[in-house]
Design an enzyme around this catalytic site. Structure first.
Site, PDB file in Angstrom:
ATOM      1  N   CYS A  22      -1.669   0.976   7.317  1.00 20.52           N
ATOM      2  CA  CYS A  22      -3.108   0.682   7.426  1.00 20.52           C
ATOM      3  C   CYS A  22      -3.473  -0.580   6.647  1.00 20.52           C
ATOM      4  CB  CYS A  22      -3.957   1.854   6.926  1.00 20.52           C
ATOM      5  SG  CYS A  22      -3.837   3.363   7.901  1.00 20.52           S
ATOM      6  N   ARG A  23      -3.610  -0.440   5.334  1.00 19.30           N
ATOM      7  CA  ARG A  23      -4.131  -1.543   4.519  1.00 19.30           C
ATOM      8  C   ARG A  23      -3.202  -2.745   4.461  1.00 19.30           C
ATOM      9  NH1 ARG A  23      -5.188   1.965  -0.702  1.00 19.30           N
ATOM     10  NH2 ARG A  23      -3.263   2.884   0.111  1.00 19.30           N
ATOM     11  N   SER A  24      -1.938  -2.524   4.125  1.00 22.08           N
ATOM     12  CA  SER A  24      -1.063  -3.696   3.935  1.00 22.08           C
ATOM     13  C   SER A  24      -0.755  -4.440   5.229  1.00 22.08           C
ATOM     14  CB  SER A  24       0.201  -3.336   3.150  1.00 22.08           C
ATOM     15  OG  SER A  24       0.918  -2.301   3.752  1.00 22.08           O
ATOM     16  N   ASP A  32      -8.075   3.668   0.913  1.00 21.68           N
ATOM     17  CA  ASP A  32      -7.205   4.045   2.031  1.00 21.68           C
ATOM     18  C   ASP A  32      -8.065   4.614   3.162  1.00 21.68           C
ATOM     19  OD1 ASP A  32      -5.226   4.882   3.751  1.00 21.68           O
ATOM     20  OD2 ASP A  32      -4.055   5.886   2.192  1.00 21.68           O
ATOM     21  N   CYS A  48       0.874  -1.181   0.000  1.00 24.90           N
ATOM     22  CA  CYS A  48       0.000   0.000   0.000  1.00 24.90           C
ATOM     23  C   CYS A  48       0.910   1.229   0.000  1.00 24.90           C
ATOM     24  CB  CYS A  48      -1.011  -0.019   1.141  1.00 24.90           C
ATOM     25  SG  CYS A  48      -0.350   0.280   2.795  1.00 24.90           S
ATOM     26  N   ASN A  83       2.306   1.605   4.404  1.00 30.16           N
ATOM     27  CA  ASN A  83       2.486   0.360   5.154  1.00 30.16           C
ATOM     28  C   ASN A  83       2.106   0.510   6.626  1.00 30.16           C
ATOM     29  OD1 ASN A  83       5.161  -1.950   5.947  1.00 30.16           O
ATOM     30  ND2 ASN A  83       3.123  -2.455   5.264  1.00 30.16           N
TER      31      ASN A  83
END
Length: 163
Positions: A16-18, A128, A11, A14
């Site tokens: 939140c999402r990943s 995001d 993402c 690195n």
């Protein structure tokens, strides 16, 4: 034993999402017949948060679902990742564009959108949640939870494992 399938979730920062994806996928793979056959990591296209833990909201949301990501630390996508991983699975099209723009000519890794690769949604993006609140983090978690089934199915095919 054959070489493990190596997946890197990417993402922007690195945090939140990943890391949420890494945590969800680690938990689901560990509980499946793929334990020990798939290696996971996560990275960001940017290095602003390198060395930091995931965003506290991501940690809390994952924990609400029984997934501990507090020990993860952000890192930036590195040139070696293109040699060490089989797939660089990106959260959104901007990440995918950045990953492909940096890809060396002799890269081992291939790049794709995570939701597309997992068969969840063609050309699908994981939004995001950074500027949002709990509802946005929950939405991302639910997308990742759905993607986990697809990742497991795809990983089994990639490894040639059929029941």
């Amino acid at each position: 034993m054959a070489e493990p399938l190596r997946l890197l979730i990417v993402c922007l920062g690195n945090i939140c999402r990943s890391p949420m994806a890494e945590g969800v996928l680690r938990a689901r793979i560990a509980a499946s017949t793929l334990a020990g056959k798939v290696e996971l990591d996560s990275a960001g296209t940017g290095g602003w948060h390198a060395g930091e833990p995931p965003d506290r909201r991501a940690i809390l949301k994952a924990a609400e679902h029984g997934v501990d990501i507090a020990g993860l630390r952000a890192r930036q996508l590195a040139p070696g990742d293109y040699r060490e991983f089989d797939w660089l699975l990106c959260a959104d099209r901007a990440n995918l564009r950045d990953v492909r723009a940096r890809m060396p000519a002799r890269a081992r890794a291939r790049a794709a959108l995570l939701l597309d690769w997992a068969g969840v949604e063609a050309d699908g993006e994981i939004p995001d949640p950074y500027t949002g609140g709990p509802a946005q983090f929950e939405h991302v978690y639910q997308l990742l939870d759905r993607a986990a089934d697809g990742v497991i199915a795809r990983a089994r095919r990639e490894l040639g494992l059929f029941d």
